[in-house]
Design an enzyme around this catalytic site. Structure first.
Site, PDB file in Angstrom:
ATOM      1  N   SER A 257     -49.875   8.969   8.254  1.00  0.00           N
ATOM      2  CA  SER A 257     -48.925   8.391   9.209  1.00  0.00           C
ATOM      3  C   SER A 257     -49.614   8.158  10.553  1.00  0.00           C
ATOM      4  O   SER A 257     -50.746   8.590  10.771  1.00  0.00           O
ATOM      5  CB  SER A 257     -47.721   9.312   9.385  1.00  0.00           C
ATOM      6  OG  SER A 257     -48.108  10.420  10.169  1.00  0.00           O
ATOM      7  N   LYS A 258     -48.907   7.493  11.418  1.00  0.00           N
ATOM      8  CA  LYS A 258     -49.383   7.155  12.772  1.00  0.00           C
ATOM      9  C   LYS A 258     -50.050   8.348  13.454  1.00  0.00           C
ATOM     10  O   LYS A 258     -50.995   8.192  14.204  1.00  0.00           O
ATOM     11  CB  LYS A 258     -48.193   6.755  13.640  1.00  0.00           C
ATOM     12  CG  LYS A 258     -47.604   5.432  13.291  1.00  0.00           C
ATOM     13  CD  LYS A 258     -47.573   4.547  14.542  1.00  0.00           C
ATOM     14  CE  LYS A 258     -47.575   3.097  14.226  1.00  0.00           C
ATOM     15  NZ  LYS A 258     -48.722   2.648  13.426  1.00  0.00           N
ATOM     16  N   ARG A 259     -49.466   9.507  13.216  1.00  0.00           N
ATOM     17  CA  ARG A 259     -49.941  10.744  13.818  1.00  0.00           C
ATOM     18  C   ARG A 259     -51.435  10.962  13.527  1.00  0.00           C
ATOM     19  O   ARG A 259     -52.159  11.557  14.314  1.00  0.00           O
ATOM     20  CB  ARG A 259     -49.110  11.850  13.173  1.00  0.00           C
ATOM     21  CG  ARG A 259     -49.075  13.191  13.759  1.00  0.00           C
ATOM     22  CD  ARG A 259     -47.774  13.875  13.299  1.00  0.00           C
ATOM     23  NE  ARG A 259     -47.597  13.813  11.841  1.00  0.00           N
ATOM     24  CZ  ARG A 259     -48.182  14.631  10.978  1.00  0.00           C
ATOM     25  NH1 ARG A 259     -49.012  15.559  11.414  1.00  0.00           N
ATOM     26  NH2 ARG A 259     -47.942  14.545   9.687  1.00  0.00           N
TER      27      ARG A 259
END
Ligand code: GLU
Length: 493
Positions: A257-259
């Site tokens: 994910s973006k994280r």
């Protein structure tokens, strides 16, 4: 095992719901590799039947991203082909006709339940701790009743009549036989009330009409596959070979994910990854080359690609590995090619004009190769080479003055250097080297004590390519000017 005896036709079928995800790019790549390895055809099909999730610029992004990666489709939007159109919203009549056919043959039925009713049903089932799903209320409505409601214009959907018992076996070339109990499957919707088909119907109809031989997609579609198998059966069609690629996980184990970092293809592109490196990296997310080699170009991948070497265990997305591969592929580029690829990044950072003049291109081709060994991302180039392009150098005295030397001594070294450089007509690397080395000798100092102040005076930085090549490329006048300024800074201290 992978049934490559028939002529291979594969498809990448993204839904235009946003920018192309790196995981989808992996799916596209595996389809392309499989097609190319088997002299097959790669088709791009846009699955835009979910109007709520439709994102206008998505389709352009998908096409641009695939082109940038070098994954060109043989049939599809912009290219055409015999079995188009390749955008599902342009095929609505086809789906309607096929859904009607299933109703006529008793494999599907009209359902008039309202969204409110379905909602309440779901809530009640959840509250009672039961599995949620449609209760099949409209499955056996008398034909006249169905007619009447349709004539009255009551909104409806068409649902598939799921067999109530037995099991459906999905044969996945990577995973073997997967068994699904029919009673656990819902009477899923085929046609929605807005006249659009669901993914399930459209995907099966198109895979059949487009003569798809192998469906290669992410493992999140495994649970849809028994529905597809049942649909093929209901239509009396042969199902394509299926292969569900392993899930891609982040290094910490969860979904990427973006994280964790970039996830959209365009972000990787903007950061300065090479398409060659991304394609190489993505291929290794689930596939291994026969000899275990990890650095591969596209042709090498094609010549050794087979579904037999695709695994099922999760593929871990390591940004570090991608960075490493990017560095490797950068170093493999021809120096002029590398330079030209740096230009858009230098333009973005205002160091080169847009369009670049031929002098600028020639200059970049001198500068960039000096850094080719050290650049990991093309976007590094601006930070690493700024002093080649701008004369505004910040002279930090703490960098200018080497350890164990005073400000005065440094200024004096720079003054002596200036003097000899002023008298040097031939500013070639070798002439610079001979001259500066003899200066070191005549001053009785260490190399570092002389070269470091010059390096910092000219570049503002302690880490640069070789001193002589740097001075040569920047050129005499600019070098002298910068050294004069550095001397001034030290004097003003
Ligand atoms: N439209 C689906 C997606 O967005 C395609 C799934 C499939 O390949 O069947 O990934």
């Amino acid at each position: 095992m992978s049934g490559v005896d028939k002529s291979v036709r594969v498809r990448f079928a993204p839904s235009p719901t946003g920018y192309l995800h790196i995981g989808s790019a992996r799916t596209a790549l595996f389809n392309v590799l499989f097609a190319r390895a088997n002299n097959g055809t790669f088709i791009l099909r846009i699955e835009d039947t979910d109007r709520n999730r439709y994102v206008e610029e998505s389709m352009e992004d998908i096409k641009e991203s695939l082109s940038w990666l070098g994954l060109m489709w043989d049939e599809g939007p912009g290219v055409g082909g015999d079995v188009g159109p390749y955008i599902q919203s342009e095929r609505l009549d086809i789906y309607k006709e096929h859904a009607d056919r299933l109703v006529e043959t008793g494999h599907a039925y009209y359902c008039f339940c309202t969204p409110d009713r379905l909602d309440e049903l779901r809530k009640a089932q959840a509250a009672a701790g039961e599995p949620t799903g449609y209760d099949r209320r409209c499955r056996d409505l008398p034909e006249e009743e169905v007619r009447r409601l349709l004539d009255e214009g009551v909104p409806s959907v068409i649902r598939f009549k799921m067999p109530l018992e037995g099991a459906t076996i999905v044969e996945d070339v990577l995973r073997g036989k997967i068994r699904f109990e029919n009673r656990l499957l819902d009477d899923f919707v085929l046609m929605k009330s807005d006249g659009y088909p669901t993914y399930q119907l459209a995907s099966v109809v198109d895979d059949h009409l487009m003569k798809i031989s192998h469906v290669i997609r992410g493992d999140e579609w495994i649970n849809s596959s028994p529905k597809h198998v049942l649909l093929y059966k209901a239509f009396g069609w042969e199902a394509p070979v299926m292969a569900h690629l392993p899930v891609i996980l982040s290094q910490s184990g969860g979904k990427l994910s973006k994280r964790h970092g970039a996830t959209q293809l365009r972000e990787f592109r903007e950061k300065g990854y090479l398409p060659e490196a991304l394609v190489n990296f993505l291929a290794l997310l689930g596939w291994t080359s026969p000899d275990g080699e990890e650095v591969l170009d596209f042709d090498q991948m094609v010549s050794s690609f087979s579904l037999e070497r695709v695994g099922t265990s999760p593929a871990v997305f390591s940004y570090d590995k991608l960075d490493w591969l990017n560095g490797v592929h950068i170093r493999r580029l021809d120096p002029d090619e590398f330079s030209d690829r740096c230009i858009p990044f230098l333009q973005r950072d205002g160091l080169v004009s847009n369009p670049a003049t031929s002098e600028e291109v020639a200059y970049v081709r001198k500068v960039a190769p000096l850094l080719q060994e050290r650049v990991k991302l093309l976007s590094d180039i601006s930070d690493m080479s700024g002093y080649f392009f701008t004369d505004e150098i910040t002279h930090d005295p703490s960098l200018l003055v080497p350890r164990k030397m005073s400000k005065e001594e440094t200024a004096s070294v720079l003054r002596k250097s200036l003097e000899v450089l002023e008298g040097l007509d031939d500013f070639s690397e070798s002439a610079l080297e001979t001259m500066l080395r003899s200066l070191v000798d005549s001053l009785g100092l260490g190399t570092r004590q002389v070269f470091m102040p010059i390096r910092v005076a000219v570049t503002g930085s302690t880490a640069t390519p070789g001193l002589f090549e740097t001075l040569h490329v920047i050129g005499k006048e600019r070098v002298l000017e910068r050294i004069r300024k550095a001397i001034q800074v030290l004097q003003e201290q």
